[in-house]
Design a protein around this motif. Sequence first.
Motif, PDB file in Angstrom:
ATOM      1  N   UNK A  98       0.830  -1.212   0.000  1.00 20.10           N
ATOM      2  CA  UNK A  98       0.000   0.000   0.000  1.00 20.10           C
ATOM      3  C   UNK A  98       0.866   1.264   0.000  1.00 20.10           C
ATOM      4  N   UNK A  99       2.058   1.184   0.604  1.00 19.98           N
ATOM      5  CA  UNK A  99       2.953   2.352   0.659  1.00 19.98           C
ATOM      6  C   UNK A  99       4.174   2.195  -0.232  1.00 19.98           C
ATOM      7  N   UNK A 100       4.195   1.157  -1.030  1.00 26.29           N
ATOM      8  CA  UNK A 100       5.353   0.913  -1.909  1.00 26.29           C
ATOM      9  C   UNK A 100       4.895   0.577  -3.319  1.00 26.29           C
ATOM     10  N   UNK A 101       4.000   1.423  -3.846  1.00 24.64           N
ATOM     11  CA  UNK A 101       3.416   1.162  -5.169  1.00 24.64           C
ATOM     12  C   UNK A 101       4.483   0.873  -6.207  1.00 24.64           C
ATOM     13  N   UNK A 102       5.513   1.738  -6.189  1.00 21.27           N
ATOM     14  CA  UNK A 102       6.484   1.681  -7.279  1.00 21.27           C
ATOM     15  C   UNK A 102       7.201   0.326  -7.325  1.00 21.27           C
ATOM     16  N   UNK A 103       7.653  -0.113  -6.160  1.00 18.14           N
ATOM     17  CA  UNK A 103       8.367  -1.386  -6.107  1.00 18.14           C
ATOM     18  C   UNK A 103       7.417  -2.550  -6.417  1.00 18.14           C
ATOM     19  N   UNK A 104       6.194  -2.466  -5.886  1.00 19.17           N
ATOM     20  CA  UNK A 104       5.217  -3.543  -6.129  1.00 19.17           C
ATOM     21  C   UNK A 104       4.957  -3.676  -7.638  1.00 19.17           C
ATOM     22  N   UNK A 105       4.747  -2.543  -8.315  1.00 18.22           N
ATOM     23  CA  UNK A 105       4.483  -2.616  -9.769  1.00 18.22           C
ATOM     24  C   UNK A 105       5.735  -3.015 -10.553  1.00 18.22           C
ATOM     25  N   UNK A 106       6.892  -2.593 -10.058  1.00 21.16           N
ATOM     26  CA  UNK A 106       8.125  -2.955 -10.769  1.00 21.16           C
ATOM     27  C   UNK A 106       8.301  -4.478 -10.778  1.00 21.16           C
ATOM     28  N   UNK A 107       8.078  -5.105  -9.620  1.00 23.44           N
ATOM     29  CA  UNK A 107       8.253  -6.567  -9.533  1.00 23.44           C
ATOM     30  C   UNK A 107       7.077  -7.331 -10.131  1.00 23.44           C
ATOM     31  N   UNK A 108       5.867  -6.825  -9.872  1.00 22.08           N
ATOM     32  CA  UNK A 108       4.674  -7.617 -10.217  1.00 22.08           C
ATOM     33  C   UNK A 108       4.118  -7.310 -11.608  1.00 22.08           C
ATOM     34  N   UNK A 109       4.510  -6.173 -12.193  1.00 23.20           N
ATOM     35  CA  UNK A 109       4.046  -5.874 -13.556  1.00 23.20           C
ATOM     36  C   UNK A 109       5.207  -5.790 -14.548  1.00 23.20           C
ATOM     37  N   UNK A 110       6.179  -4.922 -14.261  1.00 21.32           N
ATOM     38  CA  UNK A 110       7.242  -4.687 -15.249  1.00 21.32           C
ATOM     39  C   UNK A 110       8.098  -5.931 -15.463  1.00 21.32           C
ATOM     40  N   UNK A 111       8.434  -6.617 -14.369  1.00 18.55           N
ATOM     41  CA  UNK A 111       9.302  -7.804 -14.513  1.00 18.55           C
ATOM     42  C   UNK A 111       8.635  -8.900 -15.357  1.00 18.55           C
ATOM     43  N   UNK A 112       7.371  -9.296 -15.059  1.00 20.00           N
ATOM     44  CA  UNK A 112       6.767 -10.322 -15.925  1.00 20.00           C
ATOM     45  C   UNK A 112       6.607  -9.872 -17.373  1.00 20.00           C
ATOM     46  N   UNK A 113       6.440  -8.553 -17.566  1.00 19.07           N
ATOM     47  CA  UNK A 113       6.343  -8.038 -18.946  1.00 19.07           C
ATOM     48  C   UNK A 113       7.648  -8.309 -19.685  1.00 19.07           C
ATOM     49  N   UNK A 114       8.747  -7.952 -19.034  1.00 23.00           N
ATOM     50  CA  UNK A 114      10.053  -8.109 -19.672  1.00 23.00           C
ATOM     51  C   UNK A 114      10.390  -9.586 -19.886  1.00 23.00           C
ATOM     52  N   UNK A 115      10.119 -10.386 -18.863  1.00 15.17           N
ATOM     53  CA  UNK A 115      10.376 -11.832 -18.979  1.00 15.17           C
ATOM     54  C   UNK A 115       9.599 -12.385 -20.166  1.00 15.17           C
ATOM     55  N   UNK A 116       8.341 -11.980 -20.297  1.00 21.03           N
ATOM     56  CA  UNK A 116       7.497 -12.481 -21.397  1.00 21.03           C
ATOM     57  C   UNK A 116       8.028 -12.016 -22.753  1.00 21.03           C
ATOM     58  N   UNK A 117       8.428 -10.746 -22.828  1.00 17.90           N
ATOM     59  CA  UNK A 117       8.958 -10.226 -24.108  1.00 17.90           C
ATOM     60  C   UNK A 117      10.173 -11.033 -24.559  1.00 17.90           C
ATOM     61  N   UNK A 118      11.054 -11.318 -23.608  1.00 13.60           N
ATOM     62  CA  UNK A 118      12.277 -12.032 -23.989  1.00 13.60           C
ATOM     63  C   UNK A 118      11.961 -13.489 -24.325  1.00 13.60           C
ATOM     64  N   UNK A 119      11.087 -14.117 -23.522  1.00 11.88           N
ATOM     65  CA  UNK A 119      10.739 -15.515 -23.823  1.00 11.88           C
ATOM     66  C   UNK A 119      10.021 -15.634 -25.163  1.00 11.88           C
ATOM     67  N   UNK A 120       9.275 -14.613 -25.534  1.00 13.52           N
ATOM     68  CA  UNK A 120       8.585 -14.718 -26.825  1.00 13.52           C
ATOM     69  C   UNK A 120       9.614 -14.701 -27.962  1.00 13.52           C
ATOM     70  N   UNK A 121      10.792 -14.163 -27.696  1.00 13.41           N
ATOM     71  CA  UNK A 121      11.875 -14.215 -28.698  1.00 13.41           C
ATOM     72  C   UNK A 121      12.648 -15.530 -28.632  1.00 13.41           C
ATOM     73  N   UNK A 122      12.944 -15.983 -27.403  1.00 15.54           N
ATOM     74  CA  UNK A 122      13.776 -17.196 -27.296  1.00 15.54           C
ATOM     75  C   UNK A 122      12.960 -18.474 -27.478  1.00 15.54           C
ATOM     76  N   UNK A 123      11.631 -18.369 -27.319  1.00 11.03           N
ATOM     77  CA  UNK A 123      10.770 -19.542 -27.517  1.00 11.03           C
ATOM     78  C   UNK A 123      10.540 -20.359 -26.258  1.00 11.03           C
ATOM     79  N   UNK A 124      11.069 -19.896 -25.115  1.00 17.10           N
ATOM     80  CA  UNK A 124      10.843 -20.621 -23.858  1.00 17.10           C
ATOM     81  C   UNK A 124       9.413 -20.419 -23.364  1.00 17.10           C
ATOM     82  N   UNK A 125       8.996 -21.323 -22.472  1.00 11.78           N
ATOM     83  CA  UNK A 125       7.634 -21.233 -21.932  1.00 11.78           C
ATOM     84  C   UNK A 125       7.662 -20.611 -20.533  1.00 11.78           C
ATOM     85  N   UNK A 126       6.477 -20.146 -20.105  1.00 11.79           N
ATOM     86  CA  UNK A 126       6.401 -19.426 -18.827  1.00 11.79           C
ATOM     87  C   UNK A 126       5.254 -19.937 -17.963  1.00 11.79           C
ATOM     88  N   UNK A 127       5.575 -20.174 -16.681  1.00 10.45           N
ATOM     89  CA  UNK A 127       4.510 -20.304 -15.677  1.00 10.45           C
ATOM     90  C   UNK A 127       4.653 -19.080 -14.786  1.00 10.45           C
TER      91      UNK A 127
END
Length: 296
Positions: free
Chosen positions: A67-96
Motif C-alpha cells: 500500500x505504501x510501496x506502489x512503485x516497487x510492487x508494480x516494478x516486480x509484479x508488472x514490469x518484470x513479468x512483462x520483460x520476462x514475457x517479451x524475452x521468452x517470446x523471442x527465445x521460444x521458452x515457456x512461462x509459468x
Amino acid sequence: MKILITGSEGQLGRSLNKLKPLDISLINCPKSKLDLTNKLEIKNTIYSYRPDWIINCGAYTKVLDAENNHKLAYSLNQTAPKLISEILSETGGKLIHLSTDYVFDGKSNKPYKVNDIKKPINIYGASKAAGEREVENIFKDTCQATILRTSGIIGPFGKNFSETMLQLFADREKVNVICDQISSPTSSLRLSFVIWEIIKKFSKRNISHTMPKIMHYSDDGICSWYDVACKINELAFENQLIKKKVKISPISSNQFHENVKRPKFSKLDSSETHKILNLKPIHWEESIKSYLKNKK
Ligand SMILES: NC(=O)c1ccc[n+]([C@@H]2O[C@H](COP(=O)([O-])OP(=O)(O)OC[C@H]3O[C@@H](n4cnc5c(N)ncnc54)[C@H](OP(=O)(O)O)[C@@H]3O)[C@@H](O)[C@H]2O)c1
C-alpha cells in the motif's frame, strides 16, 4: 530440460527445489543473482541461459507494505513479468507466471473461475492483475505461457500463516484470528507438484490440448483463517509441536485494524486444473496434517 526459477529462495521456489524431477536441470535465481527490478539483469540472464521454461516465483508479496510501496510492487509484479514475457517470446521458452486470488474483489458467493472478472481491491492485487495483463497481451497468439493463480501458500519454508501461528501458539495463551476472509490455504509442496505436472504435460510434443492461458490451483475445501488456525492448533498439539492448546478467538477484519482491504471471499475454482492434469483434489486439512507430521 532447463528450467529457470526466479525468486528461488521464497517459499514456493524452495518447495519446487525439494520436489524437482530428476530429468530437469534447474537454474535457481534468487534475488541476489537475478534482481527483478533490474531490466538488464533480466535480459542478460534469460539470453545467456535460454531456459526451456521459466517459473516466475519472484514477486512483491507483502500485501500490507505494498500500500505504501506502489512503485516497487508494480516494478516486480508488472514490469518484470512483462520483460520476462517479451524475452521468452523471442527465445521460444515457456512461462509459468504465478498469480493470486487477490486479483478478485471477493464479492462473489461461489469459487472464482479463471475467466471471472478481475477487480483487485488493494495495491498488491492491482499490481499482480497488471502483471497478468502484460503476460496475456504478449502471449495472446501463442500457448507459451500460463498464469497460475493460487491462494494462501503455506508450508515448511519461509514466513507464512502456519509458521506464524506455530510461533504465536508457543508464545501466547490466547490468539485472535480473522474469521471473515474465506478462501483456502494451499500447500507449497502440493502446488510445486502441480507445477511440475504442468511442465511435464505441456513439454511433450503431440499433446491433445494446448496449455491454458490461465489456471487455478488451491487445495480443496473452503475455510476462514480462523478455521485454519484451529486445525493447526489441534494438529500441532497432537504432533507434540506445542505443549498445550491455546485459546483461539474469531475476530472480524475490522477488529484487526489492518490498513489494507482484503477480499472477503476468494476461493479459486481449481476443477479444470484437476481435470487437465488428471489429479485428485487434496483437502487443505490433509495438506496441513502431512506438513505438521513431517515437521516433528
Ligand atoms: N504467499 C502466498 O500466500 C501467495 C498467495 C497467492 C499467490 N502467491 C504468489 O505466488 C508466488 C510465490 O509466492 P511465495 O509465497 O513463494 O512468495 P515469497 O516467499 O515472498 O517469495 C518471493 C520471492 O521473491 C523474491 N524477491 C523479492 N524482491 C525481489 C527482486 N527485486 N528480485 C528478485 N526476487 C525478488 C523474494 O526475496 P526476498 O524474500 O529476499 O525479498 C522471495 O524470495 C508470487 O508470485 C506470489 O504473488 C503467493
